[in-house]
Write a protein that holds these residues in place. Structure first.
Motif, PDB file in Angstrom:
ATOM      1  N   LYS A 282       6.480   8.607   4.233  1.00 24.57           N
ATOM      2  CA  LYS A 282       7.239   7.402   4.548  1.00 24.57           C
ATOM      3  C   LYS A 282       7.165   6.396   3.407  1.00 24.57           C
ATOM      4  CE  LYS A 282       7.636   3.750   8.038  1.00 24.57           C
ATOM      5  NZ  LYS A 282       7.075   3.199   9.304  1.00 24.57           N
ATOM      6  N   THR A 283       5.978   6.267   2.794  1.00 22.19           N
ATOM      7  CA  THR A 283       5.813   5.341   1.669  1.00 22.19           C
ATOM      8  C   THR A 283       6.626   5.799   0.466  1.00 22.19           C
ATOM      9  OG1 THR A 283       3.587   4.794   2.411  1.00 22.19           O
ATOM     10  CG2 THR A 283       4.132   4.285   0.129  1.00 22.19           C
ATOM     11  N   LYS A 286      10.250   5.085   1.144  1.00 19.01           N
ATOM     12  CA  LYS A 286      10.521   3.648   1.057  1.00 19.01           C
ATOM     13  C   LYS A 286      10.580   3.196  -0.396  1.00 19.01           C
ATOM     14  CE  LYS A 286       9.076  -0.750   3.063  1.00 19.01           C
ATOM     15  NZ  LYS A 286       8.069  -1.452   3.889  1.00 19.01           N
ATOM     16  N   ASN A 287       9.668   3.684  -1.225  1.00 17.85           N
ATOM     17  CA  ASN A 287       9.699   3.339  -2.641  1.00 17.85           C
ATOM     18  C   ASN A 287      10.978   3.832  -3.314  1.00 17.85           C
ATOM     19  OD1 ASN A 287       7.176   2.283  -2.238  1.00 17.85           O
ATOM     20  ND2 ASN A 287       6.080   3.860  -3.372  1.00 17.85           N
ATOM     21  N   THR A 289      13.952   4.336  -2.006  1.00 16.79           N
ATOM     22  CA  THR A 289      15.186   3.674  -1.567  1.00 16.79           C
ATOM     23  C   THR A 289      15.118   2.155  -1.640  1.00 16.79           C
ATOM     24  OG1 THR A 289      14.406   3.689   0.735  1.00 16.79           O
ATOM     25  CG2 THR A 289      15.718   5.579  -0.003  1.00 16.79           C
ATOM     26  N   SER A 290      13.965   1.610  -2.029  1.00 21.09           N
ATOM     27  CA  SER A 290      13.752   0.158  -1.931  1.00 21.09           C
ATOM     28  C   SER A 290      14.715  -0.660  -2.769  1.00 21.09           C
ATOM     29  CB  SER A 290      12.319  -0.183  -2.343  1.00 21.09           C
ATOM     30  OG  SER A 290      12.111   0.134  -3.714  1.00 21.09           O
ATOM     31  N   ASP A 295      14.969  -4.637   1.548  1.00 18.15           N
ATOM     32  CA  ASP A 295      13.689  -5.113   1.045  1.00 18.15           C
ATOM     33  C   ASP A 295      13.872  -6.067  -0.128  1.00 18.15           C
ATOM     34  OD1 ASP A 295      11.725  -3.603   2.677  1.00 18.15           O
ATOM     35  OD2 ASP A 295      12.774  -1.903   1.814  1.00 18.15           O
ATOM     36  N   VAL A 500       8.176  -3.805  -2.531  1.00 23.15           N
ATOM     37  CA  VAL A 500       7.796  -2.651  -1.740  1.00 23.15           C
ATOM     38  C   VAL A 500       6.336  -2.346  -1.957  1.00 23.15           C
ATOM     39  CG1 VAL A 500       8.238  -0.229  -1.279  1.00 23.15           C
ATOM     40  CG2 VAL A 500      10.122  -1.726  -1.909  1.00 23.15           C
TER      41      VAL A 500
END
Length: 504
Positions: A282-283, A286-287, A289-290, A295, A500
């Motif tokens: 998940k991290t 997120k990184n 697509t941030s 974000d 992020v």
């Protein structure tokens, strides 16, 4: 008052504190100088590795394209099914049109399988390299490409069915192939350079190293193919890839760890556990697509979106140009052989990737990087238009001169995205850019080769007219990006906020 350590700091030279402050300042200066020399050395080592690998990669790709074409020509019943082609005919048009069509089909499906696998490898390698370093994934991707070249050598030596090339492409794709190597090359260059002009120029210099490598084997490879066949160029390229793997293991420093140490020491934070734990999926997602989601602020998202769209359009044209152009030059009215193909490619690379580097450094003094990228897109557009209409060898080489600045937009767009991203998320931002290249590889191959195959009997240069139109669209987006960057500009030394988390 000439303050040294602060308003309450004693100015007694013999009192100890002022002397210590001066010594600390001197040691800090010496450390900074030593670190900069280390980075320059590491940058040059990376450049040498890129030159060797890119030269070997070019030998592999050029040899493979011509081998597929020759195999289709020598095996007309296998390659074309019901079509029968007289391979001994002296008529270039009669013998090469069917082979061109079938070779383009083989290249289409081989590239499709490889590109789909590379997409996931690149995304994973880029984001995870922010945690465990760049070198492990560099080793893996170079080793995978070496394995591919080894399998290709076996297929050529034993004259096996080219369906075996699927195995080579699958293994290479799982390891990340040249796209992961490119991703890590530019990420390492970004790690070792400051933001703004210096980073853009550093990325262009790395592009120049790549051009030197590509150019180094072009002309000689044509002679090898013409005089010795396909096996010796392929086995030579395998040797070069293995040399680059050994050099990267022995002499290349880990750029990510070096920068993380410097940052954490400044903050007096212990980071010993940061490389021992792997982040959750998940991290990583997120990184990755941030840069394009909520974000970030609205204007930052807008800049990243316009940047990636411009990059996609530019890369689509680059990917779509290569395969049809080779087939275009092999067929009538040119009927080029390996030697002339090698000379053309060497001239193109030398003009666009090496000369452009010196032009950028000179022009950067008075023109902003986005404006230079706009000019580069216009140069690429002109190159496509001239290429579509050429009727002689001389005009083909003139088209290269028209497109001399066509290579500049990509490194400039990389530099823009990298400069606006956190130093802790460089792998993630470059992973997004390289993933977009994979999207272009998947989409552009079927489109460009299908258009070229369908227009062989009418207007073979139509594909280049279409690509010129796409370049025009990219130019419009680049103009808008230039406006956004000017509107939402930030100071060169202003730290980029981390929106992020990179916690494990």
């Amino acid at each position: 008052m000439n303050e040294i350590g602060g308003e309450n700091e004693p100015l007694l030279v013999n009192g100890g504190k002022s002397s210590d402050c001066l010594n600390n300042s001197q040691r800090g200066t010496e450390l900074a100088t030593k670190q900069r020399k280390s980075r320059v050395r590491n940058f040059l080592v990376l450049g040498v590795i890129v030159v060797i690998f890119k030269g070997s990669e070019q030998m592999t790709e050029v040899t493979l394209k011509q081998f597929i074409y020759a195999w289709c020509k020598e095996n007309p019943d296998v390659a074309t099914g019901n079509d029968s082609v007289n391979v001994n005919s002296s008529d270039c048009t009669a013998t090469k049109t069917a082979s061109q069509r079938q070779a383009s089909t083989w290249e289409l499906y081989l590239n499709l399988v490889r590109s789909i696998l590379i997409y996931f490898s690149v995304s994973f390698a880029g984001t995870l390299s922010d945690y465990v370093g760049r070198k492990p994934f560099l080793y893996l991707s170079v080793a995978g490409y070496a394995l591919r070249s080894g399998i290709l050598s076996i297929v050529i030596y034993f004259n096996l069915n080219i369906a075996w090339l699927y195995l080579a492409n699958v293994l290479d794709g799982l390891c990340g192939s040249i796209y992961t190597i490119t991703l890590l090359t530019y990420t390492c260059a970004a790690d070792m350079t400051d933001r703004s002009h210096e980073r853009v120029f550093g990325l262009v210099v790395m592009e120049t190293f790549s051009g030197l490598g590509l150019m180094s084997t072009q002309y000689g490879n044509g002679y090898l193919i013409q005089n010795l066949g396909f096996f010796y160029p392929m086995i030579t390229s395998l040797g070069g890839i293995l040399i680059s793997l050994i050099l990267s293991y022995l002499f290349l420093f880990e750029t990510n760890d070096q920068n993380r140490i410097i940052e954490e020491v400044k903050k007096n934070i212990t980071f010993s556990k940061s490389l021992t734990k792997l982040p959750a999926f998940k991290t990583l997602l997120k990184n990755y697509t941030s840069f394009y989601v909520r974000d970030r602020t609205s204007h930052e998202r807008q800049i990243f979106w316009v940047c990636i769209i411009t990059f996609l359009l530019t890369e689509f044209c680059i990917q779509s140009r290569s395969d049809p152009l080779t087939l275009y030059q092999l067929g009538a009215p040119f009927c080029w052989g390996p030697t002339l193909l090698g000379l053309y490619n060497m001239t193109y690379i030398g003009t666009t990737m090496i000369v452009a580097c010196f032009i950028l450094k000179a022009v950067q003094r008075c023109v902003s990087d986005p404006v230079i990228a706009c000019f580069g897109l216009l140069s690429a557009l002109a190159n496509m238009m001239v290429t579509a209409l050429v009727t002689s060898n001389t005009l083909s080489f003139i088209a290269i001169g028209v497109g001399f600045a066509s290579v500049l937009p990509k490194p400039i767009l990389r530099g823009i995205a990298s400069s606006r991203a956190s130093s802790r998320l460089q792998g993630a931002v470059f992973a997004g850019l390289e993933s977009s290249e994979l999207v272009c590889a998947v989409v552009s191959g079927p489109i460009s080769l299908s258009i070229y195959s369908a227009t062989l009997d009418t207007f073979k240069g139509l594909i280049f007219i279409i690509l010129a139109a796409v370049y025009a669209l990219a130019f419009l987006f680049m103009v808008y990006l230039t406006y956004l960057l000017k509107k939402f500009s930030f100071k060169k030394n202003e730290p980029v906020e981390d929106h992020v988390t990179v916690k494990t």
